[in-house]
Design a protein around this motif. Structure first.
Motif, short mmCIF file in Angstrom:
data_model
loop_
_atom_site.label_atom_id
_atom_site.label_comp_id
_atom_site.label_asym_id
_atom_site.label_seq_id
_atom_site.Cartn_x
_atom_site.Cartn_y
_atom_site.Cartn_z
N LYS A 263 69.31 50.99 49.76
CA LYS A 263 68.66 49.74 49.37
C LYS A 263 67.29 49.98 48.73
N LEU A 264 66.93 51.26 48.58
CA LEU A 264 65.61 51.59 48.03
C LEU A 264 65.52 51.12 46.58
N ARG A 265 64.44 50.37 46.28
CA ARG A 265 64.22 49.84 44.94
C ARG A 265 63.05 50.54 44.24
N HIS A 266 62.13 51.09 45.02
CA HIS A 266 60.93 51.68 44.44
C HIS A 266 60.61 52.99 45.16
N LEU A 267 60.61 54.09 44.42
CA LEU A 267 60.25 55.40 44.95
C LEU A 267 59.14 55.96 44.07
N GLN A 268 57.93 56.00 44.63
CA GLN A 268 56.76 56.43 43.87
C GLN A 268 56.22 57.73 44.46
N ILE A 269 56.17 58.76 43.61
CA ILE A 269 55.87 60.12 44.07
C ILE A 269 54.73 60.75 43.28
N TYR A 270 54.42 60.23 42.11
CA TYR A 270 53.52 60.91 41.19
C TYR A 270 52.17 61.26 41.83
N GLY A 271 51.71 62.48 41.57
CA GLY A 271 50.43 62.94 42.11
C GLY A 271 50.53 63.51 43.50
N SER A 272 51.73 63.54 44.07
CA SER A 272 51.91 64.16 45.39
C SER A 272 52.23 65.64 45.20
N GLY A 273 52.39 66.34 46.34
CA GLY A 273 52.76 67.75 46.27
C GLY A 273 54.25 67.98 46.31
N VAL A 274 55.05 66.91 46.25
CA VAL A 274 56.50 67.02 46.33
C VAL A 274 57.02 67.88 45.16
#
Length: 579
Positions: free
Chosen positions: A274-285
């Protein structure tokens, strides 16, 4: 009142019973100051009223982010899906209604977070008055534990401002019906309080721990089965997310942007269907785990890196997993592009909502096939290409008729540019570290005949760069000259005279570190420039330097000029010049 169009509508407002002294307790509403707000409030649709009142949970003078607020509305179930499933679009419409009614103010646009805003003090007080005890803001620096305890059991939406010296108030555990929780603290001991918090407050739908100093999210987060919105942005020391997070079957939004210590996402993230928004930018992922293809309702995926071998290759998703994620919109940055594996299967051109795309190739040498396979939708508005090592730019670039901003950086093998002047909506163009030698008619999109002269028939139909306002040229160390093309008229006595127009709206130009460039192109000199910045271009400085340069008069009309070590501004009102 701005929406009232008839005399009858205006008179209805004037005769409203809310103006009467018996309808409102004027002592509680500060001598009637809330009455005009009540009129505006009751004029709103009921669904918009609920969204407005939700803002009472934030502290006074709190800077809210529009996209974040819309996600919180969605988490509370305030927005219903349209036939296209676009709750976000409904939320945008509600926000615009509230903004038009002046319930929000101090609008700013942040490069990373988008539109920010605040509520006026009176409007905020009014919202809290209308919500009674449903929304509460607790500042532990100013309010004691007893104050918290008196109202906490009835609270549904809570913001807590905690200092590093204050202990976490355990009375919050009494708020069994809590739906929203925002904790603003830099106290590292928050991590120790989270396990019990998650065990007790299992009704939470929206949780914001952004900028906190917790190093890990405890396994107990899996007990928050109703959680739909989780904001962990800018938790700089956050190192890990538990696998139990993948049991949050209702989670719609996860934000870990700028969590620089966070190296990976839970490996079973594909369970969050059900995830609609996954925001990762600028992380260490370092990579997106496999299984992302199962989250077909995903609207936001701001970053995707291609894992080119190594220990993570077997765990990382590849480009082909983007194939069915056609609801992805907004901004997407794809990094570490290497071989063509999965590029064509990503089907970026089917992602019609995508507005901003960055393709970052780094040091790969063989990527001509890759870039052709990554054709974006024709409605793209922003495009950045970095570290591309191919000889030619992709053929699809000229199909991007909605493109507004184009940035080409470190494409060091590209010698010839496509006819970018034909892009009808381009407003900003940055060319940095290319192998280009000439910014000529081909670049402008103006055809030449076999003898190398301009074809007047074509000129009559072409406006090169019709909307370009900003042009930046950096580190084009081999560029020597433009093509000497300038504005002109064509036609004879028996023909209608037609003017060619080149960059008719250009206002700002920066030219930096182009040591071989001998002169500014005529079409730049003829443009209505307001700012001209020239750095590390010795030939240009010599040619156009104030009073001493042979062609100074060609740029002297520009109000703001900046060379390496001096700035000349024209004070238009006084007629004075200053150095």
């Amino acid at each position: 009142m701005q929406s009232k169009r008839t005399r009858e509508e205006w008179e209805r407002v004037l005769s409203s019973e809310l103006w009467g002294p018996d309808e409102v307790d004027r002592d509680q509403v500060e001598r009637g100051i809330f009455i005009p707000l009540l009129l505006s409030y009751y004029d709103l649709p009921s669904v918009v009223r609920r969204c407005f009142l939700y803002c009472a949970m934030f502290p006074n003078d709190f800077e809210m982010v529009k996209d974040e607020l819309v996600k919180m509305w969605i988490a509370q179930g305030y927005l219903k899906e349209t036939s296209g499933g676009d709750m976000e679009l409904v939320g945008e419409q509600y926000f615009q209604v509230l903004a038009a009614c002046s319930f929000f103010r101090d609008f700013e646009t942040d490069k990373f977070e988008g539109k920010k805003f605040k509520m006026h003090d009176i409007v905020h007080d009014f919202a809290q008055y209308m919500t009674k005890n449903e929304c509460l803001t607790v500042d532990v620096n100013n309010l004691g534990e007893a104050t918290v305890e008196t109202s906490i059991e009835t609270v549904r939406h809570l913001s807590m401002m905690l200092s590093e010296e204050s202990s976490f108030p355990v009375s919050i555990h009494k708020a069994k019906g809590l739906r929203s929780l925002l904790i603003d603290t830099r106290d590292p001991s928050l991590g120790a309080a989270l396990p019990d918090l998650f065990k007790q407050l299992t009704s939470i739908r929206s949780l914001n721990l952004s900028r906190s100093s917790t190093e890990e999210i405890p396994n107990e987060i899996g007990k928050l089965i109703h959680l739909r919105h989780l904001n962990l942005a800018s938790c700089m020391v956050l190192e890990s997310l538990p696998e139990t997070m993948c049991d949050l079957c209702n989670l719609q939004s996860l934000d870990v942007t700028r969590c620089r210590s966070l190296k990976q996402l839970p490996k079973a993230i594909g369970k969050l269907i059900k995830l609609r928004h996954l925001q990762i930018y600028g992380s260490g992922v370092a990579f997106i785990p496999k299984g992302i293809e199962r989250i077909t309702c995903l609207r936001t995926l701001d970053w995707f890196t291609v894992c080119g071998g190594g220990e993570n290759e077997s765990k990382a998703a590849n480009l082909r997993e983007l194939k069915n994620l056609n609801h992805i919109g907004g901004s997407l940055k794809i990094w570490n592009l290497q071989d063509a594996s999965g590029a064509a299967e990503a089907q970026l051109k089917n992602k019609k909502r995508l507005l901003c795309l960055e393709l970052n190739f780094y040091y790969n040498q063989e990527n001509g096939i890759v870039i052709e396979a990554l054709q974006p939708p024709s409605g793209l508005e922003y495009l950045t290409i970095c570290w591309y090592r191919g000889l030619e730019l992709p053929n699809w670039m000229m199909t991007l008729t909605s493109l507004q901003v184009l940035t080409l950086r470190y494409c060091e093998n590209v010698e010839v540019l496509p006819p970018l002047g034909r892009l009808p909506n381009l407003e900003s163009l940055e060319l940095r570290s290319l192998k280009v030698r000439r910014l000529d008619a081909g670049f402008l999109g103006i055809e030449k005949d076999e003898n190398g002269s301009i074809n007047d028939g074509d000129i009559a139909r072409v406006t090169a760069f019709p909307k370009l306002k900003k042009l930046e040229i950096w580190n084009l160390k081999e560029v020597e000259e433009g093509d000497g093309i300038e504005r002109r008229s064509v036609g004879g006595e028996d023909a209608t005279t037609t003017s060619i127009s080149i960059m008719p709206q250009l206002r700002q130009s920066t030219i930096r570190n182009c040591p071989l460039l001998r002169e500014l192109p005529d079409y730049v000199l003829a443009a209505p420039l307001q700012e001209l910045h020239i750095r590390s271009c010795p030939n240009l400085r010599k040619r156009y330097e104030e009073e001493m340069g042979e062609d100074w008069q060609k740029i002297s009309h520009i109000p703001n000029i900046c060379f390496d070590d001096w700035v000349r501004k024209v004070e238009c009102l006084s007629g004075k010049r200053t150095l």
